[in-house]
Design an enzyme around this catalytic site. Structure first.
Site, PDB file in Angstrom:
ATOM      1  N   ARG A 233       0.960  -1.272   0.154  1.00 27.28           N
ATOM      2  CA  ARG A 233       0.006   0.005   0.002  1.00 27.28           C
ATOM      3  C   ARG A 233       0.875   1.084  -0.061  1.00 27.28           C
ATOM      4  O   ARG A 233       1.971   1.328   0.567  1.00 27.28           O
ATOM      5  CB  ARG A 233      -0.763   0.031   1.225  1.00 27.28           C
TER       6      ARG A 233
ATOM      7  N   THR B  71      -7.977   0.818 -10.854  1.00 26.95           N
ATOM      8  CA  THR B  71      -7.527  -0.259 -10.395  1.00 26.95           C
ATOM      9  C   THR B  71      -7.487  -1.417 -11.239  1.00 26.95           C
ATOM     10  O   THR B  71      -8.348  -1.422 -12.103  1.00 26.95           O
ATOM     11  CB  THR B  71      -7.984  -0.759  -8.715  1.00 26.95           C
TER      12      THR B  71
HETATM   13  N1  GLU Z   1      -8.166   3.437  -3.990  1.00 20.91           N
HETATM   14  C1  GLU Z   1      -8.880   2.258  -3.752  1.00 20.91           C
HETATM   15  C2  GLU Z   1      -8.887   1.140  -2.708  1.00 20.91           C
HETATM   16  O1  GLU Z   1      -7.659   1.119  -2.334  1.00 20.91           O
HETATM   17  C3  GLU Z   1      -9.087   1.517  -5.236  1.00 20.91           C
HETATM   18  C4  GLU Z   1      -9.632   2.364  -6.263  1.00 20.91           C
HETATM   19  C5  GLU Z   1     -10.423   1.768  -7.170  1.00 20.91           C
HETATM   20  O2  GLU Z   1     -10.637   0.685  -7.538  1.00 20.91           O
HETATM   21  O3  GLU Z   1     -11.047   2.581  -8.094  1.00 20.91           O
HETATM   22  O4  GLU Z   1      -9.576   0.584  -2.117  1.00 20.91           O
END
Ligand code: GLU
Length: 594
Positions: A111, A408
């Site tokens: 992360r 993602t």
């Molecule tokens: N930043 C999001 C997360 O880590 C994921 C973003 C997305 O899937 O659009 O949960």
């Protein structure tokens, strides 16, 4: 009620019915094959990603004797080229790995991390949109460290070898498809504000046309140097300084429409980054062992808690409406607890063991009325170790509306030995923070917008020095008697959790094959007033659920939730790889020996 799930064989005719081939513009042989299939069945290893190039590169690694970890890193590096608006070395992710020799599931937390100078008030005065396109929301990237860590621990390739396929795709180019073009078009206003980004992604002032060849020689060179110099080049060398310079001095175009806030990241923040191993989350569902990602992701615990709640009923014996009702109610309850308790592991106020205990889930289950939907938002429960069935919740004052990201990407890999990887990676928004590191060909993340702000001081997910923002990413591996049965995951912001949960239920309870489970229209209840459903969600089911008291909204254009991939170990010994047949233009599944 704890019933067992029978492994099924899959009819090839059923798979063929779901399988479509997306014919793209012909490209030269060395550029890429643009045909892709969302399902594949066979032996010797399998790869499922959203992209034909990434799947091909992963399969090439497996064919040459590499293992699942090698192939996963190679595929991820390729996604950084062909899916640059969802992933890449400027972002982070969570890597879940089943080792066929030790039968253990281990995870890497890659992360992104907040700078040491960040505090609970750092985003004060910024709207969410301002934070999205800013240096302030850039977390220290975790993907390069994840790749190195995974290769060192479990792989056989060097980082340079694992980057080769992606480097070649970046150098030779690939065919622009409609998803790539659309993602540039959707970001054109932001991309146009940064010289480095407009030069790369808006050549001649417009998004690259569908069917043309897109090359990223700067990224090819970056991969080449990263392989030769090692990840310390990015964390503690010249590239670290360039990243910090971009964060602190955004490469703003003279005619830019915005004045982005600069960031707090320093070279010390990059030098301090680690991608640690974390204990996976674990629950037992229908007698199967379900492993997921622990905090800072809320994925494993929220999927796990919902499964624990649902293990109280036999969904397979219910009408579809009743099963969906329980799915939606269990999701809402688990989301209430996610909102109240989840964040960076150092800031958690309750124990993960209690959140994932069957006793807590059984207490939460008693809130569900089979005949009436609960009023949402529901309050959080009390995972305090003392459980009963009187259903006394404490109001969750931290409920907020989660955003539905479309960025993602998730990839799933199995090798000939049965080693299995479920890996979800991201740069947060589609297009990240919109800033390409000048001359380096990759976008920076805006992951720190996953913190709660403003006014979040004291909450587990408040911004803070060195903290990792709460994620929803839910890479998941399901074992049956110690051997893998299924691995899967999805993008989709906070809908990731419900996509993974719904796909698991579809497959394990509702009699669907994995491709059907992935293709099925989705509905998501994240403890909000209304259920959000895809435009394709069955209107008869919607009406029946409305009669129980659920209200519905339709997910905003393009009307899709998630873009999953997964692999199943079939009863006859073959592997079934599955990706989306339609969402985001369809994904790409492949096996070593069909
Ligand atoms: N930043 C999001 C997360 O880590 C994921 C973003 C997305 O899937 O659009 O949960």
């Amino acid at each position: 009620m704890r019933q067992r799930v029978a492994r099924t064989t899959v009819s090839l005719a059923a798979l063929a019915a779901l399988s479509i081939t997306l014919a793209g513009t012909p490209a030269s042989a060395e550029q890429r094959s643009t045909t892709k299939s969302p399902t594949a069945v066979g032996h010797g290893g399998a790869v499922a990603t959203v992209d034909a190039d990434a799947t091909r590169v992963g399969l090439d690694v497996l064919r040459k004797g590499g293992n699942a970890v090698d192939a996963a890193v190679a595929a991820a590096a390729t996604l950084g080229v062909t899916e640059p608006f969802s992933s890449g070395i400027g972002g982070g992710g969570f890597f879940v790995y089943y080792d066929a020799r030790t039968h253990q599931v281990q995870t890497i937390d890659g992360r992104e991390t907040a700078p040491a100078a960040m505090n609970a008030n750092s985003f004060d005065g910024l709207t969410f949109n301002d934070a999205v396109t800013s240096g302030l929301s850039v977390g220290v990237p975790g993907s390069p460290a994840t790749w190195q860590e995974a290769l060192d621990r479990w792989g056989t390739l060097s980082l340079a070898q694992a980057l080769t396929g992606g480097r070649q795709v970046a150098g030779r180019g690939f065919v622009v498809d409609s998803t790539f073009r659309q993602q540039v078009a959707d970001n054109a206003d932001r991309f146009n504000d940064f010289t480095s980004t407009r030069d790369l992604y808006l050549p001649g002032g417009s998004p690259p046309a569908v069917g043309t060849i897109f090359k990223n020689p700067a990224l090819a060179d970056t991969y080449q140097q990263l392989g030769e110099r090692g990840v310390n080049w990015l964390y503690d060398g010249a590239l670290a300084r360039e990243i910090v310079n971009t964060v602190q001095h955004p490469p703003l175009a003279p005619d830019a429409n915005r004045t982005p806030r600069s960031g707090l990241m320093t070279t010390s923040d990059l030098a301090a980054y680690t991608a640690p191993l974390r204990q996976p989350t674990h629950v037992v569902y229908r007698g199967l062992d379900v492993y997921g990602m622990a905090p800072p992701s809320s994925g494993g615990s929220t999927v796990g808690e919902a499964l624990n709640i649902l293990d109280n009923v036999n969904l397979s014996a219910m009408t579809r409406t009743q099963a969906l009702h329980y799915y939606l109610e269990a999701s809402a309850l688990a989301y209430a607890d996610r909102g109240a308790y989840l964040g960076d592991p150092s800031a958690m106020t309750v124990s993960l063991n209690q959140l994932l205990s069957q006793g807590f889930a059984d207490e939460r289950f008693c809130n569900i009325d089979p005949a009436h939907a609960m009023t949402k938002p529901v309050p959080a429960g009390q995972p305090d170790g003392s459980y009963d069935t009187d259903c006394n919740g404490t109001a969750d004052t931290t409920v907020r509306t989660d955003r539905e990201g479309k960025s993602t990407t998730h990839l799933t890999v199995v090798d000939r030995w049965g080693n299995t990887v479920a890996y979800t990676l991201t740069i947060e928004s589609t297009g990240g923070n919109a800033m390409v590191v000048p001359g380096r060909g990759f976008l920076l993340n805006n992951e720190l917008t996953d913190f709660n702000f403003p006014n979040a001081a004291g909450q587990p997910n408040a911004p803070g020095p060195g903290k990792r923002p709460r994620s929803s990413m839910s890479p998941t591996i399901v074992l049956d008697h110690g051997s893998p049965l299924l691995a899967l995951g999805s993008p989709g912001g906070s809908t990731i959790i419900t996509t993974v949960l719904q796909t698991l239920i579809n497959r394990l309870d509702l009699g669907m094959t994995l491709p059907q489970a992935i293709a099925e229209p989705r509905a998501t209840q994240r403890n909000t007033a209304s259920v959000q459903a895809e435009t394709t969600f069955d209107p008869a089911q919607r009406a029946a659920l409305e009669a129980l008291g659920h209200t519905f909204t339709v997910t905003p254009p393009p009307g899709e939730i998630g873009a999953a991939t997964g692999i199943e170990f079939l009863a006859d010994g073959r592997l079934l790889a599955a990706a989306e047949p339609v969402r985001r233009g369809g994904g790409s599944a492949g096996v070593v020996s069909p």
